[in-house]
Motif scaffolding. Sequence first.
Motif, mmCIF file in Angstrom:
data_model
loop_
_atom_site.group_PDB
_atom_site.id
_atom_site.type_symbol
_atom_site.label_atom_id
_atom_site.label_comp_id
_atom_site.label_asym_id
_atom_site.label_seq_id
_atom_site.Cartn_x
_atom_site.Cartn_y
_atom_site.Cartn_z
ATOM 1 N N ARG A 299 5.292 -2.997 0.524
ATOM 2 C CA ARG A 299 3.847 -2.848 0.770
ATOM 3 C C ARG A 299 3.519 -3.070 2.244
ATOM 4 N NH1 ARG A 299 3.520 -4.706 -4.454
ATOM 5 N NH2 ARG A 299 3.725 -6.890 -3.894
ATOM 6 N N GLN A 300 4.147 -4.072 2.852
ATOM 7 C CA GLN A 300 3.894 -4.343 4.260
ATOM 8 C C GLN A 300 4.352 -3.176 5.130
ATOM 9 O OE1 GLN A 300 5.672 -7.922 5.738
ATOM 10 N NE2 GLN A 300 4.931 -7.591 7.808
ATOM 11 N N ALA A 301 5.520 -2.620 4.836
ATOM 12 C CA ALA A 301 6.029 -1.480 5.614
ATOM 13 C C ALA A 301 5.105 -0.273 5.448
ATOM 14 C CB ALA A 301 7.447 -1.136 5.173
ATOM 15 N N TYR A 302 4.630 -0.039 4.223
ATOM 16 C CA TYR A 302 3.720 1.085 3.967
ATOM 17 C C TYR A 302 2.415 0.890 4.740
ATOM 18 C CZ TYR A 302 0.539 4.222 1.570
ATOM 19 O OH TYR A 302 -0.391 5.188 1.295
ATOM 20 N N ASP A 303 1.847 -0.312 4.660
ATOM 21 C CA ASP A 303 0.587 -0.589 5.356
ATOM 22 C C ASP A 303 0.727 -0.391 6.859
ATOM 23 O OD1 ASP A 303 -0.712 -1.150 2.980
ATOM 24 O OD2 ASP A 303 -0.454 -3.335 3.162
ATOM 25 N N GLU A 304 1.864 -0.809 7.415
ATOM 26 C CA GLU A 304 2.086 -0.631 8.841
ATOM 27 C C GLU A 304 2.197 0.851 9.201
ATOM 28 O OE1 GLU A 304 5.525 -2.942 9.820
ATOM 29 O OE2 GLU A 304 4.493 -4.843 9.468
ATOM 30 N N ALA A 305 2.867 1.631 8.357
ATOM 31 C CA ALA A 305 3.027 3.061 8.630
ATOM 32 C C ALA A 305 1.684 3.784 8.528
ATOM 33 C CB ALA A 305 4.035 3.673 7.660
ATOM 34 N N VAL A 306 0.873 3.409 7.543
ATOM 35 C CA VAL A 306 -0.424 4.059 7.357
ATOM 36 C C VAL A 306 -1.367 3.747 8.510
ATOM 37 C CG1 VAL A 306 -2.496 4.007 5.892
ATOM 38 C CG2 VAL A 306 -0.252 4.213 4.850
ATOM 39 N N SER A 307 -1.255 2.549 9.077
ATOM 40 C CA SER A 307 -2.179 2.156 10.140
ATOM 41 C C SER A 307 -1.805 2.740 11.505
ATOM 42 C CB SER A 307 -2.245 0.629 10.237
ATOM 43 O OG SER A 307 -1.022 0.101 10.668
ATOM 44 N N GLU A 308 -0.628 3.346 11.614
ATOM 45 C CA GLU A 308 -0.229 3.944 12.885
ATOM 46 C C GLU A 308 -1.035 5.210 13.160
ATOM 47 O OE1 GLU A 308 3.943 4.704 13.058
ATOM 48 O OE2 GLU A 308 4.455 2.608 12.778
ATOM 49 N N ALA A 309 -1.343 5.418 14.420
ATOM 50 C CA ALA A 309 -2.089 6.613 14.820
ATOM 51 C C ALA A 309 -1.153 7.822 14.842
ATOM 52 C CB ALA A 309 -2.688 6.401 16.200
ATOM 53 N N VAL A 310 -1.728 8.989 14.533
ATOM 54 C CA VAL A 310 -0.957 10.234 14.590
ATOM 55 C C VAL A 310 -1.020 10.741 16.029
ATOM 56 C CG1 VAL A 310 -0.773 12.588 13.710
ATOM 57 C CG2 VAL A 310 -1.555 10.759 12.202
#
Length: 55
Positions: free
Chosen positions: A32-43
């Motif tokens: 969950r932490q890895a997913y949240d970090e990936a989702v919060s990254e800017a494109v």
Amino acid sequence: MRSADDEMKKPPKSDGGKETGRPDRNVGEALRQAYDEAVSEAVPDDLLDLLKKLD
């Protein structure tokens, strides 16, 4: 007579499912932490431009 290669072929000893040298961590929590970090990254802008060209 046993060689060093024989020692390398043995499976690692089980310690109850815990990895030595690492703190106990719930796999689900880590994912969950890895997913949240990936989702919060800017494109990146260049990727957004490329996607716009595909439309």
